[in-house]
Design an enzyme around this catalytic site. Structure first.
Site, PDB file in Angstrom:
ATOM      1  N   HIS A   1      33.571  40.895  40.084  1.00 24.09           N
ATOM      2  CA  HIS A   1      34.822  40.206  39.704  1.00 24.09           C
ATOM      3  C   HIS A   1      35.358  40.892  38.465  1.00 24.09           C
ATOM      4  O   HIS A   1      34.909  40.636  37.353  1.00 24.09           O
ATOM      5  CB  HIS A   1      34.567  38.721  39.421  1.00 24.09           C
TER       6      HIS A   1
ATOM      7  N   HIS B   1      38.952  42.470  36.349  1.00 24.34           N
ATOM      8  CA  HIS B   1      40.404  42.663  36.166  1.00 24.34           C
ATOM      9  C   HIS B   1      40.630  44.018  35.513  1.00 24.34           C
ATOM     10  O   HIS B   1      40.237  44.230  34.368  1.00 24.34           O
ATOM     11  CB  HIS B   1      40.988  41.562  35.274  1.00 24.34           C
ATOM     12  N   LEU B   2      41.266  44.924  36.260  1.00 29.51           N
ATOM     13  CA  LEU B   2      41.574  46.242  35.677  1.00 29.51           C
ATOM     14  C   LEU B   2      43.027  46.342  35.233  1.00 29.51           C
ATOM     15  O   LEU B   2      43.423  47.336  34.649  1.00 29.51           O
ATOM     16  CB  LEU B   2      41.250  47.365  36.673  1.00 29.51           C
ATOM     17  N   ARG B   3      43.825  45.303  35.546  1.00 32.71           N
ATOM     18  CA  ARG B   3      45.243  45.297  35.154  1.00 32.71           C
ATOM     19  C   ARG B   3      45.965  46.524  35.728  1.00 32.71           C
ATOM     20  O   ARG B   3      45.548  47.086  36.734  1.00 32.71           O
ATOM     21  CB  ARG B   3      45.407  45.235  33.621  1.00 32.71           C
TER      22      ARG B   3
ATOM     23  N   ASN C   1      45.604  40.104  40.971  1.00 39.42           N
ATOM     24  CA  ASN C   1      46.669  39.298  40.344  1.00 39.42           C
ATOM     25  C   ASN C   1      47.484  40.104  39.339  1.00 39.42           C
ATOM     26  O   ASN C   1      47.581  39.762  38.167  1.00 39.42           O
ATOM     27  CB  ASN C   1      46.114  38.027  39.708  1.00 39.42           C
TER      28      ASN C   1
ATOM     29  N   LYS D   1      41.481  37.368  47.722  1.00 37.07           N
ATOM     30  CA  LYS D   1      41.260  36.482  46.594  1.00 37.07           C
ATOM     31  C   LYS D   1      42.284  35.365  46.612  1.00 37.07           C
ATOM     32  O   LYS D   1      43.487  35.625  46.596  1.00 37.07           O
ATOM     33  CB  LYS D   1      41.382  37.263  45.277  1.00 37.07           C
TER      34      LYS D   1
ATOM     35  N   HIS E   1      39.228  31.318  43.201  1.00 39.58           N
ATOM     36  CA  HIS E   1      39.220  30.766  41.843  1.00 39.58           C
ATOM     37  C   HIS E   1      39.311  29.254  42.012  1.00 39.58           C
ATOM     38  O   HIS E   1      40.395  28.721  42.249  1.00 39.58           O
ATOM     39  CB  HIS E   1      40.407  31.300  41.039  1.00 39.58           C
TER      40      HIS E   1
ATOM     41  N   HIS F   1      33.280  33.120  39.424  1.00 37.39           N
ATOM     42  CA  HIS F   1      33.003  32.752  38.020  1.00 37.39           C
ATOM     43  C   HIS F   1      32.681  31.266  37.873  1.00 37.39           C
ATOM     44  O   HIS F   1      33.386  30.544  37.158  1.00 37.39           O
ATOM     45  CB  HIS F   1      34.150  33.160  37.096  1.00 37.39           C
TER      46      HIS F   1
ATOM     47  N   ASP G   1      34.308  39.003  35.374  1.00 38.72           N
ATOM     48  CA  ASP G   1      35.631  38.453  35.080  1.00 38.72           C
ATOM     49  C   ASP G   1      36.163  39.030  33.778  1.00 38.72           C
ATOM     50  O   ASP G   1      36.933  38.386  33.070  1.00 38.72           O
ATOM     51  CB  ASP G   1      35.610  36.917  35.031  1.00 38.72           C
TER      52      ASP G   1
ATOM     53  N   HIS H   1      43.215  41.466  27.458  1.00 37.19           N
ATOM     54  CA  HIS H   1      44.574  41.206  26.983  1.00 37.19           C
ATOM     55  C   HIS H   1      44.713  41.990  25.678  1.00 37.19           C
ATOM     56  O   HIS H   1      43.729  42.165  24.956  1.00 37.19           O
ATOM     57  CB  HIS H   1      44.784  39.717  26.672  1.00 37.19           C
TER      58      HIS H   1
ATOM     59  N   ALA I   1      44.181  33.553  28.283  1.00 38.61           N
ATOM     60  CA  ALA I   1      42.795  33.286  28.690  1.00 38.61           C
ATOM     61  C   ALA I   1      42.133  34.562  29.207  1.00 38.61           C
ATOM     62  O   ALA I   1      42.705  35.280  30.025  1.00 38.61           O
ATOM     63  CB  ALA I   1      42.773  32.213  29.768  1.00 38.61           C
TER      64      ALA I   1
END
Lengths: 339, 339
Positions: A14, A16-18, A42, A97, A136, A170, A242, A246, A258
């Site tokens: 899980h 997030h690579l943006r 996302n 997802k 999620h 998560h 996860d 940011h 978050a």
């Protein structure tokens, strides 16, 4: 010579690579030490078709450069996906997802209500095609209850689609751990930070924006339940960081976003945690073996050699503040051997 | 002409005025509209003797200038205070404030353990001298449980010292409301923000440092219990803002300090809240009458005229960010008439 420890082909199920600059800034933090990761879809807008998956994957491959790393791509779940669409995209993705609408960062286009009949065509096709569904799982209820309230939806879907692999993403609560035992087709990812912190660490002393995430860290008995299944590498749980970067400014602003950024320190801190609990022999399954079996994937072979020598975590990685910023952790990465 | 509403001699029975520059910057925000307030003694170092009380009061009087406002002074409770000491300081103070050690801002020198026999000499003397005891009631347990866990200590002290007036400060839970009903000598203050927010507002969406306080805001059913006793001006509850200024930088820093600054908007927002619940007739007792009776005080006479015309709350007052900064509230202060 300091004690050494080898971790083979670690997987982050899980991540997030943006996109854009952020992707370029943080992709290698995962790609250097992990063999592969499930990549969250996302983005803004979310990844919802074959062309976008392919394009996003190529941007990831460009960002990771020479690293040996497999991004396992996902699509942002929509109940409008039909069988023909899923068949056409099957080879490009590892999972879908599902986000309840509006529940976390960039989830505005997600699912509202969980009507089994409305979801049946898509979920039946996924089940038939062997595509796992990552969820999620939070309601829009009171922040400490959101995940526990969602468990009945996990159970409803697991019962209605018994051949569909459903991954509770998560997980943070005792209730989710218990659900894992009740349904053969429910699996779970667990983050590093939820094994370490409770709400006390976020808001019990000073308020700590860099530990603020969704789902929010829960109670001590919840953390205990998560630790129990992680430390024995319960066959249905996998590591999923996860890790969610940011910019420093967005985390420390009034009204902070978050997400906890753990990618660069996850392996080292997991080693420290499993060692502390005398469970190092279970780490390979938690961090690789279970995921390979559950997802049926074979990542690029990689050996990460950790050394037990203190490492002071940098204050930021290209403008993103990691967990343990400025603090000392027990393990350092000595070398990474590919192939 | 907009609707008007007069509030007579409002009292804030729990206020942090700080010291030095901060005192000068924020004292008038309370002194202009309130007739008096119980002043918290947790300076650095805390206020622990007669000379310090007198000196602190004179600094407060200087900071409020021409305003008609009575600071009801308190001492920082220590179990070492004996009867002779309390007698000598009696005329300078209205109450003693007890902090469990290390539980909130500047409380390091507070009480550890609550052994009735250890506390008996001081509490018996206070009881005999008619000095109320204000308590910040939190254990050092899990952040959401700290106040509920402390209720048994409130009850133990209330039972052991039945003539001692014990004020449960800034209560945030259903459990504390229930304790109020069980012991004739338990009273409570309730803040504005705990009537308005839950943990959802602090950490349910983005993280909101300006709503982070101790005790932390709790669950919806807790807020409901607080609202019920406040809106009927239960004879044992009083308004106490716990308005607690920190510099903007300290609130928005990574690791933000606890405290919500409500002094400049408390009356207006309370009026709006009581009006919304059709309880305006109970506001005078909640904000003045109950406190005068419970504490036996007669504050300077003041009439605050509110007008129902929108007011945009400033982004900061001398560097302190108030609740509702930049937002519109329904009532404005039209005029304040003294005497």
């Amino acid at each position: 010579m300091p004690q050494q420890l080898s971790i083979h082909s670690p997987l982050d199920m899980h991540l997030h690579l943006r996109d854009g600059e952020m992707l370029k800034n943080i992709a290698k933090a995962s790609a250097h030490t992990f063999s592969g990761a499930i990549i969250m879809p996302n983005l803004v807008p979310p990844v919802t078709n074959k062309e976008e998956v392919i394009a996003y994957k190529s941007r990831i491959m460009e960002a990771i450069g020479e690293e040996s790393f497999e991004p396992y791509m996902t699509l942002f779940f929509k109940p409008s996906y039909d069988r023909a669409f899923l068949e056409s995209v099957r080879d490009e993705i590892t999972a879908l997802k599902l986000y309840p609408a509006g529940i976390t960062t960039n989830s505005e286009g997600g699912v509202s209500g969980f009507d089994v009949e409305e979801l049946r065509p898509t979920l039946t096709a996924m089940s038939d095609l062997g595509i796992p569904l990552c969820i999620h799982g939070e309601t829009n209820g009171f922040v400490m209850d959101r995940e526990a309230e969602f468990v009945s939806i996990y159970e409803k879907l697991a019962t209605a689609f018994p051949e569909l692999k459903i991954i509770m993403e998560h997980i943070t609560t005792k209730e989710s751990v218990e659900a894992l035992e009740k349904h053969p087709n429910l699996y779970a990812t667990i983050t590093l930070h939820h094994l370490l912190i409770t709400l006390d660490d976020v808001a019990g002393g000073m308020l700590q924006p860099h530990l603020f995430c969704k789902p929010i860290a829960k109670r001590p008995h919840d953390r205990k339940a998560l630790l129990e299944v992680a430390l024995k590498a319960h066959p249905k749980v996998m590591f999923g960081s996860d890790s969610a970067p940011h910019p420093k400014e967005a985390k420390e602003a009034c009204g902070c976003a978050a997400g906890v950024f753990t990618a660069p320190i996850a392996l080292q801190v997991l080693a420290e945690l499993f060692e502390k609990h005398d469970a190092l022999d279970r780490l390979p399954d938690f961090i690789s073996g279970n995921a390979m079996r559950i997802y049926g994937v074979t990542p690029p072979s990689k050996e990460v050699v950790l050394e037990k020598s203190p490492f002071v975590v940098p204050n930021d990685y290209n403008g993103v503040v990691p967990m343990y910023a400025g603090e000392e952790i027990a393990y350092s990465i000595k070398e990474v051997n590919v192939g």
